[in-house]
Write an enzyme that holds these catalytic residues in place. Structure first.
Site, short mmCIF file in Angstrom:
data_model
loop_
_atom_site.label_atom_id
_atom_site.label_comp_id
_atom_site.label_asym_id
_atom_site.label_seq_id
_atom_site.Cartn_x
_atom_site.Cartn_y
_atom_site.Cartn_z
N LYS A 270 -69.17 -28.37 1.09
CA LYS A 270 -68.11 -28.70 2.05
C LYS A 270 -68.56 -28.39 3.46
CE LYS A 270 -66.92 -24.26 3.12
NZ LYS A 270 -67.21 -23.62 4.39
N ASP B 119 -62.77 -20.20 -1.33
CA ASP B 119 -63.24 -21.58 -1.22
C ASP B 119 -63.41 -22.27 -2.58
OD1 ASP B 119 -63.38 -21.25 1.49
OD2 ASP B 119 -65.57 -21.17 1.60
O1 C5P Z 1 -62.84 -15.21 -0.69
P1 C5P Z 1 -64.30 -14.96 -0.51
O2 C5P Z 1 -64.87 -14.04 -1.55
O3 C5P Z 1 -65.10 -16.20 -0.35
O4 C5P Z 1 -64.43 -14.19 0.87
C1 C5P Z 1 -65.62 -13.54 1.26
C2 C5P Z 1 -65.30 -12.61 2.42
O5 C5P Z 1 -64.92 -13.37 3.57
C3 C5P Z 1 -64.11 -11.70 2.16
O6 C5P Z 1 -64.52 -10.51 1.55
C4 C5P Z 1 -63.58 -11.45 3.56
O7 C5P Z 1 -64.36 -10.46 4.21
C5 C5P Z 1 -63.86 -12.76 4.27
N1 C5P Z 1 -62.69 -13.65 4.28
C6 C5P Z 1 -61.63 -13.35 5.11
N2 C5P Z 1 -60.53 -14.18 5.14
C7 C5P Z 1 -60.49 -15.29 4.38
C8 C5P Z 1 -61.57 -15.63 3.53
C9 C5P Z 1 -62.66 -14.78 3.50
O8 C5P Z 1 -61.65 -12.35 5.83
N3 C5P Z 1 -59.42 -16.08 4.44
#
Ligand code: C5P
Length: 330
Positions: free
Chosen positions: A14, A167
């Site tokens: 993406k 994601d």
């Molecule tokens: O959800 P995911 O594991 O992909 O997110 C990785 C990191 O990105 C999270 O631990 C957080 O630090 C940050 N993040 C965030 N806000 C979001 C998505 C991700 O702060 N909406």
């Protein structure tokens, strides 16, 4: 009756067309308005019954156990291949890989499943801001759902996907969609046009968590995120010029603060006439919109690719178009 022992799922990368980031929440995440657009860079994820075959799929590991307590880990090993050079060495091959966690999560939640190995055939940049790890997790989830005969409704798979990462649900859905909340609450956006993109891959990776932390440092006063109407109109009209002008990414300054050389990569593409340029997601991949389905787009694409390749500012340059469907069983 023949029982399938292998399932392969193709899943796209993406790019974020708008990434509006609100203030940090109490749970550490940020509320987003995240316009996802699936592009034609694909990983293929194959899950295969691990040998020796001790159980039939219908019996399944832990079938008689309560969900949440499988007898043994369903994830039995991982391999990776593809044409990504040094990027491939960044892929963890143990149970910390998000695709391995997807396998184990599905086994735990359903109480079904037998041990599988996972092979990732990668075209999506690793740690590049194009959700390659999330895409692999979505693909592994769907592949195991089919291989183990769970056949869960799409809504349940999406819920499991959201538990794996913000994601991951979009990689199942594909096409173009706005994500709210952490990015996991999705609504499809009409996008009948075809858009052509050039992506500049960096020799370095960036950690999403570090980029968000840097965002908190450089934007302590972040406002509530809002969907950009001009972007929605540009998509609905399939207008690449308007779309190029509407591309925004609130994480871009944070990514540039961590990797200042990305500024030169972005300028190289815009100087060659790209309709829009931005860091993809948390970076460091830079995305250039070069047009729609016309001859001018071909010329612009050729010029942008040549300039990036000779600039020495990026590791590798790839072309793709969007949007494309989400995870698909082959
Ligand atoms: O959800 P995911 O594991 O992909 O997110 C990785 C990191 O990105 C999270 O631990 C957080 O630090 C940050 N993040 C965030 N806000 C979001 C998505 C991700 O702060 N909406």
């Amino acid at each position: 009756m023949t029982v399938d022992t292998t399932v392969t799922v193709r899943v796209p990368a993406k790019v974020n067309l708008q990434l509006a980031v609100g203030p940090r929440r109490e749970d550490g995440f940020h509320d987003l308005v995240n316009v996802f657009h699936a592009v034609s860079l694909f990983d293929e994820v194959t899950v295969k019954r691990a040998s020796p075959c001790r159980q039939s799929p219908s019996e399944g590991v832990g079938r008689d156990d309560p969900p949440g307590e499988p007898e043994e880990s369903a994830f039995a090993g991982m391999s990776v291949g593809g044409d990504l050079g040094s990027h491939l060495s960044r892929v963890p091959l143990d149970s910390s890989n998000l695709a391995a966690r997807a396998v184990n999560l599905l086994a735990e939640r359903t109480g079904r499943g037998f041990p599988v190995t996972v092979h990732l055939d990668k075209d999506i940049p690793v740690a590049g801001g194009m959700a390659g790890g999330s895409a692999d997790a979505a693909a592994a989830l769907l592949a195991c759902d089919r291989l183990w005969g769970c056949d869960l409704p799409a809504g349940v798979l999406t819920e499991y996907a959201a538990d794996l990462g913000s994601d991951v649900p979009f990689a199942l859905l594909g096409a173009t969609a706005v994500g709210r909340g952490r990015g996991e609450i999705l609504r499809p956006l009409p996008s009948p046009g075809r858009f052509r993109w050039v992506f500049a891959l960096s020799p370095r990776g960036l950690s999403t968590a570090e980029v968000f932390a840097e965002y908190d440092r450089v934007r302590p006063d972040a406002p509530e995120p809002r969907l950009d109407d001009a972007l929605v109109d540009a998509l609905a009209e399939g207008d690449p010029v308007a779309l190029g002008a509407a591309l925004t990414n609130d994480l871009q300054d944070a990514a540039l603060s961590l990797l200042p050389e990305l500024g030169r990569t972005l300028r190289t593409g815009t100087d060659e006439g790209a309709l829009g340029a931005l860091v993809s997601g948390s970076g460091p991949t830079c995305a250039f919109l070069v047009g729609g389905d016309d001859d001018e787009a071909t010329e612009r694409e050729t010029a942008v690719v040549a300039a990036l390749e000779s600039s020495g500012s990026c590791e590798r340059v790839v072309r793709a178009w969007g949007d494309v469907p989400g995870a698909t069983v082959l």
